[in-house]
Design an enzyme around this catalytic site. Structure first.
Site, PDB file in Angstrom:
ATOM      1  N   THR A 196      11.857  16.248  -3.037  1.00 59.55           N
ATOM      2  CA  THR A 196      10.491  15.707  -2.988  1.00 59.55           C
ATOM      3  C   THR A 196      10.375  14.381  -2.237  1.00 59.55           C
ATOM      4  O   THR A 196       9.288  13.798  -2.182  1.00 59.55           O
ATOM      5  CB  THR A 196       9.981  15.505  -4.426  1.00 59.55           C
ATOM      6  OG1 THR A 196      10.937  14.697  -5.150  1.00 59.55           O
ATOM      7  CG2 THR A 196       9.828  16.833  -5.149  1.00 59.55           C
ATOM      8  N   GLU A 197      11.448  13.917  -1.641  1.00 57.41           N
ATOM      9  CA  GLU A 197      11.464  12.576  -1.058  1.00 57.41           C
ATOM     10  C   GLU A 197      10.366  12.357  -0.012  1.00 57.41           C
ATOM     11  O   GLU A 197       9.698  11.315  -0.020  1.00 57.41           O
ATOM     12  CB  GLU A 197      12.841  12.293  -0.434  1.00 57.41           C
ATOM     13  CG  GLU A 197      13.954  12.064  -1.441  1.00 57.41           C
ATOM     14  CD  GLU A 197      14.632  13.340  -1.889  1.00 57.41           C
ATOM     15  OE1 GLU A 197      15.685  13.258  -2.547  1.00 57.41           O
ATOM     16  OE2 GLU A 197      14.093  14.445  -1.601  1.00 57.41           O
ATOM     17  N   VAL A 198      10.197  13.308   0.913  1.00 55.84           N
ATOM     18  CA  VAL A 198       9.234  13.072   1.997  1.00 55.84           C
ATOM     19  C   VAL A 198       7.815  12.898   1.482  1.00 55.84           C
ATOM     20  O   VAL A 198       6.994  12.241   2.119  1.00 55.84           O
ATOM     21  CB  VAL A 198       9.269  14.203   3.053  1.00 55.84           C
ATOM     22  CG1 VAL A 198      10.600  14.212   3.785  1.00 55.84           C
ATOM     23  CG2 VAL A 198       8.974  15.564   2.420  1.00 55.84           C
ATOM     24  N   LEU A 221       7.008  11.140  -0.910  1.00 57.26           N
ATOM     25  CA  LEU A 221       6.884   9.733  -1.302  1.00 57.26           C
ATOM     26  C   LEU A 221       7.037   8.816  -0.095  1.00 57.26           C
ATOM     27  O   LEU A 221       7.038   7.593  -0.228  1.00 57.26           O
ATOM     28  CB  LEU A 221       7.933   9.379  -2.353  1.00 57.26           C
ATOM     29  CG  LEU A 221       7.855  10.102  -3.703  1.00 57.26           C
ATOM     30  CD1 LEU A 221       9.023   9.691  -4.582  1.00 57.26           C
ATOM     31  CD2 LEU A 221       6.532   9.825  -4.391  1.00 57.26           C
TER      32      LEU A 221
END
Length: 258
Positions: free
Chosen positions: A130-132, A134
């Protein structure tokens, strides 16, 4: 009170993340406790196999976002604490490490999953990088993940942040097996039981072999492996294993089932 517990039973060292209120997020305190427990498992002579698991319905939700902000509320550089060191401890462990995923994993939690030699998850578990979403990137975890998952699948899930299920996680090589929830413990015990039968030195060397042999030429690989084969057959562990086979008894290294 520790956020990571340890237990040793019949040669299996179980390390359990226990911070369900924040979905076992990688807080500085949890990371410190995890490093301590992993160091214990690696040093414990009776531990032949390490199982990494967690309590609650989530294995690990990734970084503790609340710790990523300054006292004034401004975003800061990531609070990595000992996370890179932990990933390296798991990846380089001479003892096989099994990830018993009690449930879902996200972002940094998938770095732990990928660093383990085996990973077993319930069919109900879901996964996502889910990093991208954020505005950040799956930087540190890409090191173990890209050694498990091919470039095409990694691009799909790293770039989209899309949630995928346990069956798909098996397909792309992120985990070893997906089973019904009621079969999770049996699947982990199956792997642990098989691993405990292998010679400790042989298991450590074979872990390196799997990673290193594909990186050398065919001829060089055969040369090195011919030397290694002769070395292991004449080693003390190799001689004990052969003698045990001929005598129809368990080798000395197999843990006793008291």
């Amino acid at each position: 009170m520790s956020l990571v517990h340890k237990e040793l039973t019949a040669g299996v060292a179980t390390v359990t993340l226990d911070s369900p209120p924040n979905r076992n997020a990688l807080s500085m305190r949890l990371l410190s406790d995890l490093k301590d427990r992993l160091t214990w498992a690696l040093a414990e002579p009776e531990a032949r196999v390490i199982v990494l698991t967690a309590t609650g319905k989530v294995f690990c939700s990734g970084a503790d976002i609340k710790e990523q902000r300054s006292a004034e509320g401004r975003p800061e550089a990531p609070v990595t604490a000992s996370f890179p060191e932990i990933l390296e401890l798991v990846w380089e462990s001479p003892k096989p490490v099994i990830c018993r995923m009690n449930g879902t994993a996200r972002a940094g939690g998938l770095g732990l999953v990928a660093a383990c030699d085996f990973a077993v998850a319930p069919l109900t578990a879901t996964f996502a990088f889910t990093e991208v979403r954020l505005g950040v990137v799956p930087a540190m975890i890409s090191v173990p993940v890209l050694r498990r998952v091919g470039a095409r699948a990694a691009a799909e899930y790293f770039l989209t942040g899309e949630v995928f299920d346990a069956v798909r996680a098996v397909e792309i090589g992120l985990i070893s097996r997906a089973v019904p929830e009621e079969e999770l413990d049996a699947a982990v015990a199956h792997y642990a039981g098989l691993l405990a039968r292998g010679g400790p030195e042989s298991l450590a060397i074979t872990k390196r072999l799997v990673r290193e042999v594909p990186m050398v030429s065919f001829a060089e690989g055969l040369r090195r492996m011919t030397e290694l084969s002769a070395e292991r057959f004449t080693s003390e562990e190799g001689q004990e294993g052969i003698a045990a086979y001929m005598d129809k008894r368990p080798p000395r290294w197999v843990p006793r089932q008291d």
